[in-house]
Design an enzyme around this catalytic site. Structure first.
Site, short mmCIF file in Angstrom:
data_model
loop_
_atom_site.label_atom_id
_atom_site.label_comp_id
_atom_site.label_asym_id
_atom_site.label_seq_id
_atom_site.Cartn_x
_atom_site.Cartn_y
_atom_site.Cartn_z
N LYS A 15 -22.60 -11.12 -0.31
CA LYS A 15 -22.37 -12.57 -0.29
C LYS A 15 -20.96 -12.77 0.27
O LYS A 15 -20.00 -12.22 -0.25
CB LYS A 15 -22.45 -13.12 -1.71
CG LYS A 15 -21.70 -14.42 -1.95
CD LYS A 15 -22.30 -15.62 -1.26
CE LYS A 15 -21.28 -16.77 -1.13
NZ LYS A 15 -20.51 -17.11 -2.29
N GLY B 32 -17.11 -19.09 2.30
CA GLY B 32 -16.32 -19.98 1.48
C GLY B 32 -14.91 -19.45 1.27
O GLY B 32 -14.20 -19.11 2.23
N GLY C 26 -19.14 -24.31 1.50
CA GLY C 26 -18.86 -25.61 0.87
C GLY C 26 -17.69 -26.34 1.48
O GLY C 26 -17.78 -27.54 1.76
N ASP D 131 -24.49 -17.99 -3.87
CA ASP D 131 -24.48 -16.84 -4.79
C ASP D 131 -25.90 -16.57 -5.28
O ASP D 131 -26.36 -15.42 -5.27
CB ASP D 131 -23.56 -17.13 -5.99
CG ASP D 131 -22.10 -17.26 -5.57
OD1 ASP D 131 -21.64 -16.43 -4.76
OD2 ASP D 131 -21.44 -18.21 -6.04
N LYS E 192 -21.89 -16.82 -9.75
CA LYS E 192 -21.69 -15.42 -9.32
C LYS E 192 -22.25 -14.44 -10.35
O LYS E 192 -22.99 -13.52 -10.01
CB LYS E 192 -20.21 -15.15 -9.05
CG LYS E 192 -19.72 -15.87 -7.78
CD LYS E 192 -18.28 -15.63 -7.47
CE LYS E 192 -17.75 -16.58 -6.37
NZ LYS E 192 -18.62 -17.66 -5.88
#
Lengths: 298, 298, 298, 298, 298, 298
Positions: E34, E37, E70, E197, E256
């Site tokens: 992942k 951001g 985001g 996530d 997360k």
């Protein structure tokens, strides 16, 4: 291009698009089609059946044909001075008759279907159930029942006890359309005369086919009720048993429903008895929700 | 186990070992075997030919059979009241005769060979040259020559102009033994009667076969000389032309040598005309240095 | 070609045909052959064993050879001034001895067998059990028993605890014949001296081989009875246990029967102890119903 | 985690990242590494060479090792009471010597390298050039030149005339690391003693390897000039010829440069002579722009 | 080449060798990373993350990236005059916002990552979870809890209910690196905004990945104790539940740890939350025993 | 089932059968379809285009879509306060504009098409030409000509110099439908704005597509003659050059004919410019002999 012509084209394009969900549903599946005999009425009719089958192939379905050819066998027997004889609907098949059956089915009916398919751009291959262990059969025991109670020797009439599908798979996966004559081989590889409906049912079952479609020369199954004759578009095993007992299903329809039930028992999803004389009967059955003919389910 | 029995066994083991270099040489190669007609003299003889072919399969060779069946066609024609007629060695083949040819070849001769092979543990599949574009043919133009000079209409007698080997390859690579009737299809997929020797020659050429072996009912090619008749164990194209001109090669031997030459032209390594009535003729030819019969080379 | 020569040829052809059912039965199966030591008596004898193995390969069987070489190791040890020492039939293997074992087995015996096979047209590859985790072994714990009761340190004598067959499979499927020296590797990849019979048994078990065949220098297992000595052509585990207890099976025959039993436990179909000095012993065993030597079954 | 430890880790991570372009460049390519003899100085040094090779495997390169083992052969010969003899740098190889060469190379040096690789997690397989036709060789004709002019019989000293790479390909594609002893087989599959540098050069050429890397015990090629001795980091064929003529390249360096030239002629991209005693010599050569040792190009 | 430079090189070579056991361990396994951001702080930092991923690919690991974005979405919303709004940490996603999310994620963030990977020599392919049924999702039911108790309509915020991994497998097996935007499709193929996530956790689970690694902008999970703040290098589910209850794990850390737990439940071996701003964080985590960041296990 | 309904069905079945020869002709071939912009007029129209494409997939054709989206880009630019500017029909593309182009094409237009296809049961995957080296491009040199003669800097407007088709092949062979935005990557993997017609032409050429079909919002190419305006249903390169010179082909039609010519030069069999607003335009073009629109050939 005038407007009417164009509209006509668009109408046709829509027909193709309407078939799309069925293409998606049936892609990669086996369809066993019983064809032959009564359904093979005219070259024109045969041409539409055969075109339908080639279409199935082209949209990703794996069609396999099974055929008999009783009428043609009778004719050849008479030309050779032998009178066909039947007991309980089954052909009395002495060795000479078996030889004639094999010549007529493989050398005539099968070749006719193969040539029609090839003419449509398919790659058809004619097979006997005696090829490479395809239809492994035994002599069918036969008691005609009734008062006499005597066993009748039908000669080389057989029933399938094992289908080796590997040849069909090899050919289908290599884009050939197999066309199989309803002949089996016993354990010493002598030929046996197999009912073509039964052969189609066993093959559909062994292939775990998506559909078994039996093309015949009536619209499907009818029921006589007090209010008159009623066409049955869907029927279940139990009702079939009743209709047989009542004699409403009889004659050549009996092996057809037996073939459907046998295929269903082995896991075939749907079986259909439809009128092969109807133009594009196969496509209508497969690519419309309504379907045509009689659907037989467990 | 007594000594004699043991010695016998050891002798047999040595026979297997002697075959080893030939197995290594021919592994994975196509062998086209023309069989049928005169070479199919008795069930006992046929059993040894067929066992030989199954043996070839098991040691890694890819055998393909081609057969005709003139005698059986004549017989069935007579049973149906038609007198066979030949011009220049070729059967006059009207539509009705073509139908009989197809029935006899596919429904009788082909099935007989397939059943014998399967009985030996092979997985044999009977084919027509009309299957999936295998033998693509045209009507054979025919001028009988001679003083008359008039063209003769032989009807549906054809010659191959294209062989599509993909069906043979698919089957051979999946361990089937194809058995092909010498029937072709014209461009509208109507059947044509093809000389079986020619069909075998064309197929061997198209497959780039290692060997074409024509089984017949004579020992091979003979030559009359002043000192008497001499058997020819190896012959070249030029000598063949001479012998044909002299009329020493004639009748049914002509299409055989033509088939050999046609196969050789297309790259087949070796071609043989051998006596199929001799026990294990195929093995003797293949697994001995001496070979038997007449070898034809360019 | 005179008649006698011809008859002889036909007799040989029949030997090939008789082998056909066995070819069909064993096609694609693994045969593990323990060879070496006593069975490798003369170049002439070795040539027939090796030809037999190459024949197996050509008719579709996957042969794998395992060999030891005790006699050759002894000889080299003596040339290097070391006296071979055995306890309970097992070689006392100090580090220097292990080095000699490895040199003799891999550099001499293995190469000899590989060269013989290649000379016959095979594609043989010599391997050590230490290659790529093939024979994963551990030091064999050893208590000689008896009154003394003291443990004996045999040094680098090992037993297999895992066989990784992937290398054998890769080679066999690519048409190579693997020839494996009976050497294992412990968990730090140091070499261990493995009994070759045991190694063959474990490999046959791991490969789920169709047959384990141990070639030795006696005809098989004998039993002494009151009526004299009797050759045993088939024996079961229970009888083996009795014969070992009675001391009738002893010495070098013990690891052989142990290897058979170990292979059988893991699913090998049949195991055989046969006389490698007999010409074509392998073919006689495999391609005759009678078989030769002693067959061991569970 | 303290800062210094972390910094150290990051430094290491950067080393991995710096190697990335080389990984991309060499992925899927063959690298032939000549190893053995002088370069195998200590177990510690060997451990770094072997780890480097396993690393190559893991980043997608296909390493193949070739080794000789002159020193070990000499030692064993002496233990067996034979004095090694050389003519023109080549070992006089009588039959007994050939047997010793084979035992030492295959049973000792090869196994040592295979065990080291396996200990690093590789799947290494030891091979002789005599396996499955890998190094097909002939006796090397030899005229020592000089005034005497007499031909010298070197016995079983050979040179490769054909490399069959299929075994190496089968193993490499199945993720094994082949380790090949420099032994060839003549046309009757008798072993021949091949110079290991030459064997590596021929193998690299046949495999169309990306690189041939010869590990030795000097830094590379040096040139004496008036100003002193100069290390040569890149050299072309023409200069090599000059240096050989001048005697500046001599002794054991000659087969090394010959091997490089032979590989280059057959299409190998780059060849290198580097110092195998240097820690991680292989990685330094492959994963740095500068490289180490002497690069030989056409 | 001076000594210091050489020493430096050797030090680097050793770094490569140290990574070898990890390469062997993880070869052929999926690693879901992942990224995005907060962890995408500077081009320089991104370059090291991306190089690490390309390195994974080259040593045989199959990396798959999932990203959100985001911050970039907020920015674009504001440029288009829309104020971002969040409830319970989730973005209120009306149709217009969804359109902006899709444009920013697919047209900007995804492309940025793909370009960086390609610049490193990878073959990266940008995907949406809406491609070919990859992320099949539904609107996420949402009750913010608290006193008000009113349900909040978050619009097109979704959660995954099925992952179809076939596209990822097709690409990974063909050596592409998939980069997936955290967008799902509902049953009428309308897009839904998925937490990145969570998307990474579900994908790791569906792929049965070896590792899920979440790169973020903190070092990992911290715990406040009486003695001060303590970094947690390994944590189990139960402790996570406690820390969430105590409010010590909160905000963006909650999805997360949820993603880690969800992946673990489905069989992922190990999950890690690490600081993506640290140079070569991925390599440090993967190729050192100590690891960095917080490891979450069941 | 009443007669009219039935007749209607049969009419539809015939439409399917009429398509059969085209299915046979095009099976397994690539069709590149340029879609987007003007042709995407309404959701209803798009639905028929998309259904046509899914149909192509199901009958064995491999469709690949390429799209632009000028109108949508203009709109978004204006929303973000930037006025679109064009020189010689090409969009002046500064860095900020390029970012908007990418967001709109990949995040909006591409996703719209992908969702429509998936809704029809396809497995569509959205791609950028920047993925995995698909469209490798360079900044397009541009001289607007005319009296001024000054070069204009169009910014990030590019032209393709290499197409790497491997990603398209991987996806097509795994039954996905690729939908490609007309964006390229330069040698430092920065995005470039490519004309979508040109992109489609280059892709069709690289794929050796059977057809390039450009869907637009006019019926095809028209010619003004003295007798009025004439629709051109087939045109050759030479005439195109004339019509361009005469100004009869102009504006947005120029890149369309250029794309056709470029595809033809590289071996594409046929190229078509057709009216995407017409219902089922693709099917009409492909499955009728007449075809619709303008066919461009060399």
């Amino acid at each position: 291009m005038d407007a009417e012509f164009m509209e006509n084209l668009i109408f046709k394009a829509e027909a193709l698009i309407e078939a799309l969900p069925y293409m998606q549903l049936f892609s990669g599946k086996y369809f066993v089609v019983k064809y032959g005999g009564q359904a093979m009425v005219s070259d024109e009719m045969m041409a539409t059946v055969v075109a339908d089958i080639v279409l199935l192939k082209h949209i990703g379905i794996k069609p396999v044909l099974v055929h008999g050819g009783g009428k043609e066998v009778n004719e050849m027997m008479r030309r050779l001075g032998k009178e066909p004889r039947f007991v309980g609907g089954l052909r009395v098949t002495d060795d000479e008759t078996m030889e004639i059956v094999e010549m007529v089915l493989l050398g005539k009916v099968n070749r006719h279907i193969v040539a029609l398919l090839n003419r449509c751009g398919a790659r058809a291959v004619g097979l006997s159930g005696g090829d490479a262990g395809l239809f492994q059969a035994r002599v069918k025991p036969f008691s005609p029942g009734g008062s006499s109670g005597k066993d009748v020797d039908l000669g080389r009439v057989g029933e399938i006890n094992w289908v080796d599908i590997s040849l069909i798979e090899t050919l289908s996966e290599n884009d050939y359309i197999p066309v199989v004559s309803s002949i089996g081989a016993d354990s010493s590889w002598e030929s046996l005369n197999i009912n073509a409906d039964h052969a189609a049912g066993e093959l559909a079952g062994a292939l775990q086919a998506e559909k078994l479609i039996i093309l015949t020369d009536v619209e499907g199954i009818y029921q006589r009720t007090e209010k008159g004759t009623r066409f049955i578009s869907a029927i279940k095993e139990k009702e079939i048993r009743t209709l047989i007992r009542d004699g409403q299903i009889n004659g050549g329809m009996i092996p057809k429903v037996e073939a459907c039930l046998r295929a269903l028992e082995q896991g075939v999803a749907r079986t259909h008895i439809i009128d092969g004389r109807r133009k594009h009967a196969l496509i209508l059955e497969i690519f419309t929700d309504a379907g045509i003919g009689t659907m037989v389910t467990l």
